[in-house]
Design a protein around this motif. Structure first.
Motif, short mmCIF file in Angstrom:
data_model
loop_
_atom_site.label_atom_id
_atom_site.label_comp_id
_atom_site.label_asym_id
_atom_site.label_seq_id
_atom_site.Cartn_x
_atom_site.Cartn_y
_atom_site.Cartn_z
N ALA A 31 0.83 -1.21 0.00
CA ALA A 31 0.00 0.00 0.00
C ALA A 31 0.86 1.25 0.00
N LYS A 32 1.93 1.24 0.80
CA LYS A 32 2.83 2.39 0.89
C LYS A 32 3.51 2.65 -0.45
N THR A 33 3.97 1.58 -1.08
CA THR A 33 4.64 1.72 -2.37
C THR A 33 3.67 2.18 -3.45
N SER A 34 2.46 1.62 -3.45
CA SER A 34 1.45 2.00 -4.45
C SER A 34 1.14 3.48 -4.37
N THR A 35 1.13 4.03 -3.16
CA THR A 35 0.89 5.46 -2.97
C THR A 35 2.03 6.28 -3.57
N LYS A 36 3.26 5.81 -3.35
CA LYS A 36 4.43 6.55 -3.84
C LYS A 36 4.49 6.59 -5.36
N VAL A 37 3.99 5.55 -6.01
CA VAL A 37 4.07 5.50 -7.48
C VAL A 37 2.77 5.97 -8.13
N SER A 38 1.88 6.57 -7.34
CA SER A 38 0.57 6.97 -7.87
C SER A 38 0.69 7.94 -9.04
N GLY A 39 1.65 8.85 -8.96
CA GLY A 39 1.83 9.82 -10.05
C GLY A 39 2.20 9.15 -11.36
N ILE A 40 3.09 8.14 -11.28
CA ILE A 40 3.48 7.42 -12.49
C ILE A 40 2.30 6.62 -13.02
N VAL A 41 1.50 6.05 -12.10
CA VAL A 41 0.32 5.29 -12.50
C VAL A 41 -0.67 6.18 -13.25
N ILE A 42 -0.88 7.39 -12.74
CA ILE A 42 -1.77 8.35 -13.41
C ILE A 42 -1.25 8.65 -14.81
N ASP A 43 0.05 8.86 -14.91
CA ASP A 43 0.65 9.16 -16.20
C ASP A 43 0.48 7.99 -17.17
N ASP A 44 0.76 6.78 -16.68
CA ASP A 44 0.62 5.58 -17.52
C ASP A 44 -0.82 5.42 -18.00
N THR A 45 -1.77 5.66 -17.10
CA THR A 45 -3.18 5.54 -17.45
C THR A 45 -3.59 6.60 -18.47
N ALA A 46 -3.04 7.80 -18.32
CA ALA A 46 -3.41 8.90 -19.22
C ALA A 46 -2.80 8.74 -20.60
N VAL A 47 -1.59 8.16 -20.66
CA VAL A 47 -0.87 8.06 -21.93
C VAL A 47 -1.41 6.93 -22.80
N THR A 48 -1.74 5.80 -22.20
CA THR A 48 -2.05 4.59 -22.97
C THR A 48 -3.23 4.69 -23.92
N PRO A 49 -4.38 5.32 -23.55
CA PRO A 49 -5.53 5.33 -24.47
C PRO A 49 -5.22 5.89 -25.86
N LYS A 50 -4.23 6.78 -25.98
CA LYS A 50 -3.94 7.37 -27.29
C LYS A 50 -3.46 6.34 -28.30
N TYR A 51 -2.95 5.20 -27.80
CA TYR A 51 -2.40 4.19 -28.71
C TYR A 51 -3.48 3.39 -29.45
N VAL A 52 -4.75 3.51 -29.03
CA VAL A 52 -5.81 2.80 -29.74
C VAL A 52 -6.68 3.75 -30.56
N VAL A 53 -6.36 5.05 -30.51
CA VAL A 53 -7.13 6.03 -31.28
C VAL A 53 -6.92 5.79 -32.77
N GLY A 54 -8.02 5.73 -33.53
CA GLY A 54 -7.94 5.55 -34.97
C GLY A 54 -7.86 4.11 -35.42
N LEU A 55 -7.85 3.17 -34.46
CA LEU A 55 -7.80 1.75 -34.81
C LEU A 55 -9.21 1.15 -34.74
N ASP A 56 -9.36 -0.07 -35.25
CA ASP A 56 -10.64 -0.76 -35.25
C ASP A 56 -11.15 -0.92 -33.81
N PRO A 57 -12.34 -0.38 -33.51
CA PRO A 57 -12.87 -0.49 -32.14
C PRO A 57 -12.94 -1.93 -31.64
N LYS A 58 -13.13 -2.87 -32.56
CA LYS A 58 -13.21 -4.28 -32.16
C LYS A 58 -11.87 -4.80 -31.67
N ARG A 59 -10.79 -4.11 -32.02
CA ARG A 59 -9.45 -4.56 -31.64
C ARG A 59 -8.92 -3.83 -30.40
N GLU A 60 -9.68 -2.88 -29.87
CA GLU A 60 -9.19 -2.04 -28.77
C GLU A 60 -8.78 -2.86 -27.55
#
Length: 312
Positions: A31-60
């Motif tokens: 739990a302590k570690t997860s809190t410390k890396v929360s900022g990186i987790v937010i960044d990872d979550t925010a960055v990833t959706p862009k990689y499926v933009v423009g692709l077949d929705p069935k493949r998302e």
């Protein structure tokens, strides 16, 4: 012999008790570690959706699964053991690696902020339009490769911070905590990303006539809101990159870390305000650091090109 066997059993029982008591602390460490890396987790979550933009929705979801699987393999098979070995034999390397990763996050964050206000977006778009056409399968493979490459950097930071949190714990604890954090973070990030990329489909389904009026209204609102949400998430991800990158570096440089801690302590009576002030100051510091790193990178590229021309 019987006495010796009993003594041995007593030693084993004592060792088991110590190990059990040590393992009881694992959930707290996770739990302590997860809190410390929360900022990186937010960044990872925010960055990833862009990689499926423009692709077949069935493949998302398939694409998200591919990225998640490779992310988990990187954390467990490559990064985790590598950090444990480095931490055991070369513990002095961990801090420089963390700072290098923090500098990279600041650089990436600055690049994103710069692109938001750059006047060269149209030229950039024209240059992109001139890229040779590729098949959907090739585009998907390219997107997955790019996403995994970005995730590798963020995963390395997560694993390094996890090790830094438990470096004074027994080896078994370190392994269990790193495994637990790797699995938990990967499932949390990519489960949420999957929900984000399919939210518009969920909204369209809820907007069908077979549902009640409030449900249809909510579905239509969800579809309309998702583009705005993704934009906001992108801004949050950029801010998180700057904040996390700067904080990682500041905590390892006393004359930077102490003022940050002093600011947080001065507002300790209002925890939310203390956290917000630290985040804002860190993000601004990360932006400034990213600016200077970008100038160094540009200068380095120019020098490298000049050397190559001279050699040619």
């Amino acid at each position: 012999m019987a006495t010796g066997l009993l003594a041995l059993l007593d030693d084993v029982a004592a060792l088991v008790k110590v190990s059990a008591a040590s393992l009881d602390d694992v959930p707290t460490q996770v739990a302590k570690t997860s809190t410390k890396v929360s900022g990186i987790v937010i960044d990872d979550t925010a960055v990833t959706p862009k990689y499926v933009v423009g692709l077949d929705p069935k493949r998302e979801l398939s694409i998200i699964y591919q990225i998640a699987k490779k992310s988990l393999i990187n954390k467990i098979v490559f990064l985790g053991p590598a950090v444990l070995v480095i931490g055991y034999f070369f513990p002095w390397v961990i801090d420089p690696l963390l700072m290098l990763g923090g500098a990279f996050l600041c650089f990436e964050g600055y690049e994103k902020v710069h692109s938001m206000f750059s006047k060269h977006d149209e030229a950039h778009s024209k240059a992109e339009s001139e890229i040779p056409q590729i098949t959907p399968e090739e585009l998907e493979k390219e997107r997955v490769t790019s996403a995994v490459r970005t995730d590798f950097i963020l995963s390395a930071e997560i694993i390094a911070i996890t090790y830094y949190t438990v470096e004074d714990k027994p080896l078994l604890n370190q392994i269990i905590v790193m495994l637990a954090v790797a699995i938990f973070i990967t499932i949390a990030v990519y489960g949420f990303v999957g929900l984000i990329v399919k939210a518009d489909d969920i909204g369209l389904h809820m907007a069908k006539e077979k549902f009640s009026a409030p449900t249809r209204k909510f579905g239509r609102g969800l579809v309309k809101f998702m583009p705005t949400f993704l934009t906001i998430l992108g801004y949050v991800g950029t801010a998180a990159m700057l904040w996390v990158g700067a904080e990682i570096i500041a905590h390892r440089i006393p004359f930077l870390g102490h003022p940050l801690e002093a600011l947080e302590h001065s507002l300790a009576s209002v925890p939310a305000l203390a956290w917000l002030a630290k985040v804002i100051v860190s993000a601004i510091g990360g932006l400034i650091l990213g600016f200077f790193i970008e100038k160094v990178v540009v200068l380095g590229r120019k020098l490298f090109k000049g050397v190559r021309k001279n050699n040619a």
